[in-house]
Scaffold this motif. Structure first.
Motif, mmCIF file in Angstrom:
data_model
loop_
_atom_site.group_PDB
_atom_site.id
_atom_site.type_symbol
_atom_site.label_atom_id
_atom_site.label_comp_id
_atom_site.label_asym_id
_atom_site.label_seq_id
_atom_site.Cartn_x
_atom_site.Cartn_y
_atom_site.Cartn_z
ATOM 1 N N TRP A 1 -12.082 -7.095 4.924
ATOM 2 C CA TRP A 1 -12.993 -6.323 6.164
ATOM 3 C C TRP A 1 -12.191 -5.307 7.014
ATOM 4 N N ILE A 2 -12.471 -4.053 6.734
ATOM 5 C CA ILE A 2 -11.793 -2.956 7.709
ATOM 6 C C ILE A 2 -12.630 -2.076 8.559
ATOM 7 N N ALA A 3 -11.918 -1.956 9.827
ATOM 8 C CA ALA A 3 -12.748 -1.025 10.799
ATOM 9 C C ALA A 3 -11.688 0.060 11.027
ATOM 10 N N THR A 4 -11.904 1.432 10.855
ATOM 11 C CA THR A 4 -10.887 2.361 11.177
ATOM 12 C C THR A 4 -11.783 3.650 11.501
ATOM 13 N N PRO A 5 -11.318 4.268 12.647
ATOM 14 C CA PRO A 5 -11.964 5.767 12.790
ATOM 15 C C PRO A 5 -11.353 6.562 11.681
ATOM 16 N N TYR A 6 -10.393 6.782 11.188
ATOM 17 C CA TYR A 6 -9.768 7.550 10.323
ATOM 18 C C TYR A 6 -9.216 7.010 8.705
ATOM 19 N N PHE A 7 -9.936 7.287 7.713
ATOM 20 C CA PHE A 7 -9.531 6.752 6.543
ATOM 21 C C PHE A 7 -8.836 7.622 5.703
ATOM 22 N N VAL A 8 -7.755 7.800 5.620
ATOM 23 C CA VAL A 8 -7.024 8.736 4.900
ATOM 24 C C VAL A 8 -5.927 7.960 4.199
ATOM 25 N N PRO A 9 -6.197 7.071 3.251
ATOM 26 C CA PRO A 9 -5.177 6.036 2.764
ATOM 27 C C PRO A 9 -4.059 6.637 1.809
ATOM 28 N N ASP A 10 -2.992 6.046 1.587
ATOM 29 C CA ASP A 10 -2.039 6.549 0.587
ATOM 30 C C ASP A 10 -2.664 6.121 -0.862
ATOM 31 N N GLN A 11 -2.010 6.312 -1.862
ATOM 32 C CA GLN A 11 -2.488 5.999 -3.227
ATOM 33 C C GLN A 11 -2.458 4.317 -3.280
ATOM 34 N N GLU A 12 -1.573 3.914 -2.654
ATOM 35 C CA GLU A 12 -1.211 2.342 -3.001
ATOM 36 C C GLU A 12 -2.426 1.455 -2.396
ATOM 37 N N ILE A 13 -2.559 1.946 -0.983
ATOM 38 C CA ILE A 13 -3.777 1.262 -0.151
ATOM 39 C C ILE A 13 -5.097 1.681 -1.131
ATOM 40 N N PHE A 14 -5.393 2.836 -1.280
ATOM 41 C CA PHE A 14 -6.554 2.943 -2.327
ATOM 42 C C PHE A 14 -6.772 2.225 -3.448
ATOM 43 N N THR A 15 -5.631 2.029 -4.095
ATOM 44 C CA THR A 15 -5.897 1.345 -5.592
ATOM 45 C C THR A 15 -5.835 -0.267 -5.231
#
Length: 487
Positions: free
Chosen positions: A339-353
């Motif tokens: 479960w993640i709470a974040t105001p800005y979600f611009v992940p790098d490719q690794e986290i996205f994957t």
């Protein structure tokens, strides 16, 4: 050829040479392919603007040129032995994660500590003022944003009062985030006895550091009470702005884990002031006495303290992207839920994957995101990642009460991260940040309940409806995503 034409031609060739030189440098640095492609695209579209932007913001972060003291500079030997057999009572998963984190941060877990969750500005500022008023020896306070508005003025009045009582007060603010603080006010604070420093002030001579901001929020009181999390100091955090209601999460920490908050603060203080004294002997003695008292409390009522705390920082002064690596490890080790709470979600490719693969393997992966954002550019880039995540099974919620600013991750209802870092490129690679990993403690139960409360006032995105949004929105989102590594 006229003189103006010659000047134009000279400038034109200078830009071309600069673009070629920078492009070669980008390749030699072996940056993230996303970042390299984004810069090359910008150079091809707007070369002059691209070169200027690169000079200001694009150069790889360099280690601080000033002396950085290791965190153990202020740690007496007696306090370095702060972990007891309680650490061995943690689950295998928690022990594995904490060991990995320790290997690349140098920071071990703290069992002799307790933490509690502070929800929103009312709870946090109320508890903070109470703790500040109770200070007996010293106060260290550090914020990215510190405004001299109503709540900021209240805190500054308390700091002046404590100085008059003989308490040592150090205030450190970021040069960009707290640029609204007037020199006249800072002079008054210094005259009153408050030791004030600006972390990397903004000036024509500081262009090399302008892109690397100190996003940390730290308060340390007498070495045994500490605060950290998502809230800065400003009326907006109390809902007193045009944004309206502001949802945020902070931590109040007691015990030996506060030592790491203090170490991080003093490193930043030394860097910004070149002051390496900081009453070293006095601080060690105070820490020893207070922690000894807290250890006695644990012996008497040990059942009140469960689990462990691990606090660490990251920033341009580290060789590797510590926060990125820590979050990667945390997400990878999850077995049941993320479960993640974040105001800005611009992940790098690794986290996205990782998030996609975890959802596809059957984990309960949820992201809660602001229903109302304070950054149009970041909001647009964030939404470009939503469709693939939704298709892989990630559940995305938009917070309906207004702006959500919490930076929290919870895995398996066992381990939580509460800190200053967003899930975006800036926090993971550029800013000075810190977070607290919380292992199997009562505060993890509080984190779980706070997520449930937030989900109850949020709307889950419908995959089909989201995918069918207008072509114009998709184009804007795709365009901003191309430059997301530069945000």
């Amino acid at each position: 050829m006229s003189q103006s034409q010659e000047l134009y031609q000279t400038m034109h060739w200078m830009i071309i040479i600069s673009v070629i030189g920078i492009s070669c440098n980008l390749f030699l640095e072996n940056r993230n392919p996303q970042s390299t492609i984004s810069w090359l695209l910008l150079f091809s579209v707007a070369p002059t603007f691209g070169v200027l932007l690169y000079v200001l913001f694009g150069r790889l972060k360099r280690r601080r040129k000033k002396l950085i003291l290791h965190s153990k500079f202020i740690t007496p030997q007696v306090l370095s032995e702060k972990n007891d057999i309680k650490g061995n009572t943690l689950s295998i998963k928690s022990q594995k994660l904490s060991t990995i984190i320790e290997k690349f941060t140098g920071v071990s877990i703290n069992s002799n500590s307790s933490a509690s969750l502070l929800i929103n500005g009312d709870e946090m500022f109320s508890k903070l003022k109470e703790a500040l008023l109770d200070a007996k020896n010293y106060i260290y306070i550090q914020y990215y944003i510190f405004r001299a508005d109503t709540i900021g003025s209240e805190l500054l009045d308390i700091l002046r009062m404590k100085v008059n009582e003989g308490v040592v007060v150090r205030l450190l603010v970021d040069g960009l985030g707290s640029k609204s603080l007037k020199k006249k006010l800072l002079k008054k604070l210094r005259t009153a006895g408050v030791k004030v420093s600006i972390f990397d002030p903004i000036s024509p001579w500081s262009m090399g550091t302008i892109n690397y901001r100190n996003h940390r929020k730290i308060v340390v009181i007498d070495g045994i009470k500490g605060f950290t999390g998502g809230l800065n100091v400003g009326d907006e955090y109390l809902g007193r702005s045009k944004i309206g209601f502001w949802r945020d999460t902070h931590l109040f920490i007691e015990g030996s884990a506060v030592e790491e908050l203090q170490n991080i603060f003093l490193q930043d203080w030394h860097y910004s002031t070149s002051d390496h004294s900081c009453e070293k002997i006095q601080i060690n003695r105070l820490n020893y006495n207070h922690t000894k008292s807290y250890d006695q409390f644990l012996q008497d009522e040990s059942n009140k303290v469960k689990g462990a705390v691990q606090i660490f920082g990251s920033g341009p002064d580290t060789k590797e992207p510590t926060m990125r690596n820590a979050f990667h490890t945390l997400l990878t080790i999850a077995e049941n839920s993320i479960w993640i709470a974040t105001p800005y979600f611009v992940p790098d490719q690794e986290i996205f994957t990782i998030l996609k693969l975890k959802a596809m393997s059957g984990l309960d992966v949820r992201i809660i995101y602001p229903g109302k954002s304070d950054s149009i550019l970041s909001d647009s880039a964030s939404k470009s990642y939503f469709a693939p995540l939704l298709e892989s099974g990630v559940k995305i919620y938009t917070y309906q009460k207004n702006f959500l600013h919490s930076k929290v991750i919870l895995i398996d209802n066992e381990i939580a991260s509460v800190g200053t870092a967003n899930l975006d490129v800036r926090s993971l690679h550029l800013n000075y940040e810190l977070t607290s990993f919380l292992y199997e403690s009562d505060v993890v139960v509080q984190v779980n309940q706070s997520f449930l409360n937030d989900f109850s006032v949020s709307t889950q995105l419908d995959r089909k409806q989201f995918i069918e949004r207008s072509l114009f929105k998709k184009l804007i989102e795709s365009l901003t995503r191309l430059f997301s590594p530069l945000l």
